[in-house]
Design an enzyme around this catalytic site. Structure first.
Site, short mmCIF file in Angstrom:
data_model
loop_
_atom_site.label_atom_id
_atom_site.label_comp_id
_atom_site.label_asym_id
_atom_site.label_seq_id
_atom_site.Cartn_x
_atom_site.Cartn_y
_atom_site.Cartn_z
N ASP A 34 1.20 0.23 9.11
CA ASP A 34 0.19 0.07 7.99
C ASP A 34 0.99 -0.47 6.72
O ASP A 34 1.70 0.30 6.08
CB ASP A 34 -0.39 1.43 7.51
CG ASP A 34 -1.43 1.16 6.62
OD1 ASP A 34 -2.83 0.90 7.04
OD2 ASP A 34 -1.26 1.39 5.38
N TYR A 39 1.96 -3.01 -1.81
CA TYR A 39 3.09 -2.31 -1.75
C TYR A 39 4.25 -2.99 -2.08
O TYR A 39 5.33 -2.51 -2.12
CB TYR A 39 3.05 -1.83 -0.27
CG TYR A 39 1.84 -0.82 0.12
CD1 TYR A 39 1.06 -0.31 -0.79
CD2 TYR A 39 1.74 -0.35 1.43
CE1 TYR A 39 -0.21 0.55 -0.28
CE2 TYR A 39 0.87 0.59 1.83
CZ TYR A 39 -0.17 1.02 0.86
OH TYR A 39 -1.24 1.75 1.12
N LYS A 64 -3.60 -5.01 3.65
CA LYS A 64 -4.78 -4.93 2.89
C LYS A 64 -4.74 -5.70 1.67
O LYS A 64 -3.64 -6.03 1.25
CB LYS A 64 -4.70 -3.28 2.39
CG LYS A 64 -4.36 -2.34 3.31
CD LYS A 64 -4.67 -0.96 2.75
CE LYS A 64 -4.11 -0.03 3.85
NZ LYS A 64 -2.58 0.22 3.54
N HIS A 97 -8.71 -3.42 0.09
CA HIS A 97 -7.93 -2.27 -0.37
C HIS A 97 -8.83 -1.34 -0.99
O HIS A 97 -8.74 0.05 -0.68
CB HIS A 97 -6.76 -2.76 -1.17
CG HIS A 97 -5.57 -1.55 -1.01
ND1 HIS A 97 -4.37 -1.97 -1.01
CD2 HIS A 97 -5.72 -0.29 -0.91
CE1 HIS A 97 -3.67 -0.92 -0.89
NE2 HIS A 97 -4.45 0.15 -0.56
N1 LIG Z 1 -5.96 2.62 1.76
C1 LIG Z 1 -5.16 3.30 0.72
O1 LIG Z 1 -5.53 3.26 -0.59
C2 LIG Z 1 -4.02 4.12 0.98
C3 LIG Z 1 -3.51 5.05 -0.28
C4 LIG Z 1 -2.54 5.92 0.20
C5 LIG Z 1 -1.87 5.60 1.36
N2 LIG Z 1 -2.13 4.92 2.18
C6 LIG Z 1 -1.58 4.66 3.39
O2 LIG Z 1 -1.38 5.97 4.14
C7 LIG Z 1 -0.04 6.31 4.45
C8 LIG Z 1 0.22 7.70 4.58
O3 LIG Z 1 0.20 8.32 3.10
P1 LIG Z 1 1.48 8.67 2.25
O4 LIG Z 1 2.62 7.95 2.63
O5 LIG Z 1 1.02 8.48 0.85
O6 LIG Z 1 1.29 10.27 2.49
P2 LIG Z 1 1.48 11.33 3.39
O7 LIG Z 1 1.48 10.65 4.94
O8 LIG Z 1 0.32 12.41 3.41
O9 LIG Z 1 2.80 12.22 3.40
C9 LIG Z 1 4.23 11.53 3.32
C10 LIG Z 1 4.92 12.63 2.64
O10 LIG Z 1 4.99 13.66 3.47
C11 LIG Z 1 6.33 13.94 3.84
N3 LIG Z 1 6.42 14.38 5.23
C12 LIG Z 1 5.95 13.22 6.30
N4 LIG Z 1 6.37 14.15 7.50
C13 LIG Z 1 6.81 15.22 7.15
C14 LIG Z 1 7.36 16.19 7.93
N5 LIG Z 1 6.99 16.33 9.34
N6 LIG Z 1 7.78 17.53 7.35
C15 LIG Z 1 8.01 17.30 6.14
N7 LIG Z 1 7.60 16.43 5.33
C16 LIG Z 1 6.91 15.22 5.89
C17 LIG Z 1 7.22 12.74 3.58
O11 LIG Z 1 8.57 12.90 3.13
P3 LIG Z 1 9.64 12.36 3.87
O12 LIG Z 1 9.97 11.06 3.58
O13 LIG Z 1 10.82 13.33 3.18
O14 LIG Z 1 9.53 12.88 5.31
C18 LIG Z 1 6.30 12.06 2.48
O15 LIG Z 1 6.74 12.69 1.19
C19 LIG Z 1 0.77 5.47 3.40
O16 LIG Z 1 2.09 5.33 3.70
C20 LIG Z 1 -0.01 4.21 3.54
O17 LIG Z 1 0.24 3.28 4.40
C21 LIG Z 1 -3.22 4.21 2.09
#
Ligand SMILES: NC(=O)c1ccc[n+]([C@@H]2O[C@H](COP(=O)([O-])OP(=O)(O)OC[C@H]3O[C@@H](n4cnc5c(N)ncnc54)[C@H](OP(=O)(O)O)[C@@H]3O)[C@@H](O)[C@H]2O)c1
Length: 267
Positions: A34, A39, A64, A97
């Site tokens: 994704d 980004y 997006k 988005h």
């Molecule tokens: N459509 C939208 O508007 C929108 C908005 C926000 C996000 N997104 C998408 O959703 C994806 C996911 O959201 P996100 O990346 O913001 O947040 P997330 O997946 O909720 O959390 C990522 C965070 O969690 C940590 N993490 C992941 N796995 C872990 C584990 N097993 N143990 C401990 N820590 C862990 C990572 O740190 P480490 O790197 O240290 O593992 C990182 O800091 C984004 O990358 C993006 O592609 C879309």
């Protein structure tokens, strides 16, 4: 056509960090990635995929469209630019988005341009992100029922979005949960920790398994290979009814992302 239930996210990751993250993800078995125009990492995602040796046909790529490109004459050219960066001639899924109400372009114009991009073969499926019920209804009315593959929304044990998810289910639109880990916040939760201990699992696996068992797609991101690998194992974790009920009780309207000018009035 359907949305893969497990992919890797790339928000906030740029340069060598995103190249390594995507390479590691593909290496440990992810096949859905994704990204988004905003980004600023599509070229690096494309580079990582090219280096991985994974065949394009085996991958599911989502991007997006950013708000600057919502006008009818801008959307498809911007998507072509994304494809060039991603080193592919189509993406599997393209999302609007944010609704960005009042950005000067009518939703109808943007949705028509998105449907046209699909007709041109630039994207296999289309969808929306951060849309509330009212705007999802408008989008359905504009492109037709069955055309919207997913609504990608913030959804975690702390923000369960029950009204919106019930509506999306009724419409046959897949829910994609972003920030299922609430950007790490839910990892400190004692209830999730107890459930994790009971199953000899990690807290992240419990949160991801909960979302998967509700039928949602997930796209957690990580910069660490071991986290990428262990998160994927959430697919093998079966939570019981008691676990699911205890997680349901964690709802606290814990929204992390609410950008002014982009977000709708949330349900
Ligand atoms: N459509 C939208 O508007 C929108 C908005 C926000 C996000 N997104 C998408 O959703 C994806 C996911 O959201 P996100 O990346 O913001 O947040 P997330 O997946 O909720 O959390 C990522 C965070 O969690 C940590 N993490 C992941 N796995 C872990 C584990 N097993 N143990 C401990 N820590 C862990 C990572 O740190 P480490 O790197 O240290 O593992 C990182 O800091 C984004 O990358 C993006 O592609 C879309």
């Amino acid at each position: 056509m359907s949305i893969p239930s497990f992919g890797v996210g790339t928000f906030r990751l740029t340069g060598q960090t995103v190249i390594d993250s995507v390479r590691n993800a593909l290496d440990v078995g992810y096949r859905a990635v994704d990204t988004a125009q905003i980004y600023g990492n599509e070229a690096e995602v494309g580079q990582a995929i090219a280096q991985s040796g994974v065949q394009r046909a085996d991958l599911f790529l989502t991007t997006k469209i950013w708000t600057d490109n919502y006008a009818g004459n801008k959307l498809a050219p911007s998507l072509r630019a994304s494809l060039e960066k991603l080193r592919t001639d189509y993406v599997d899924l393209t999302l609007i988005h944010w609704p960005a109400p009042g950005n000067g372009v009518e939703l109808g114009e943007t949705m028509a341009a998105l449907a046209e991009a699909k007709a041109l073969g630039l994207t296999r499926q289309i969808g929306i992100s951060n849309f509330n019920i009212a705007l999802t209804k408008e989008a359905i009315a504009m492109v037709g029922k069955g055309e919207i593959a997913t609504n990608q929304i913030e959804l975690s044990p702390y923000l369960q979005n029950r009204k919106l998810t019930a509506f999306l289910k009724e419409q046959g639109i897949t829910v994609t949960s972003y920030m299922t880990l609430a950007y790490g916040k839910v990892l400190k939760d004692p209830v999730l920790a107890a459930i994790a201990a009971k199953h000899d699992a990690t807290v992240a696996q419990v949160a991801l398994a909960w979302a998967l068992q509700l039928g949602y797609a997930v796209i957690p991101s990580s910069t660490r290979r071991e986290n990428l690998a262990s998160n994927l194992l959430a697919r093998d974790l079966a939570l019981d009814a008691d676990d699911m009920a205890r997680i349901a009780a964690l709802e606290r309207n814990g929204r992390e992302v609410d950008p002014q000018g982009l977000a709708p009035e949330w349900d």
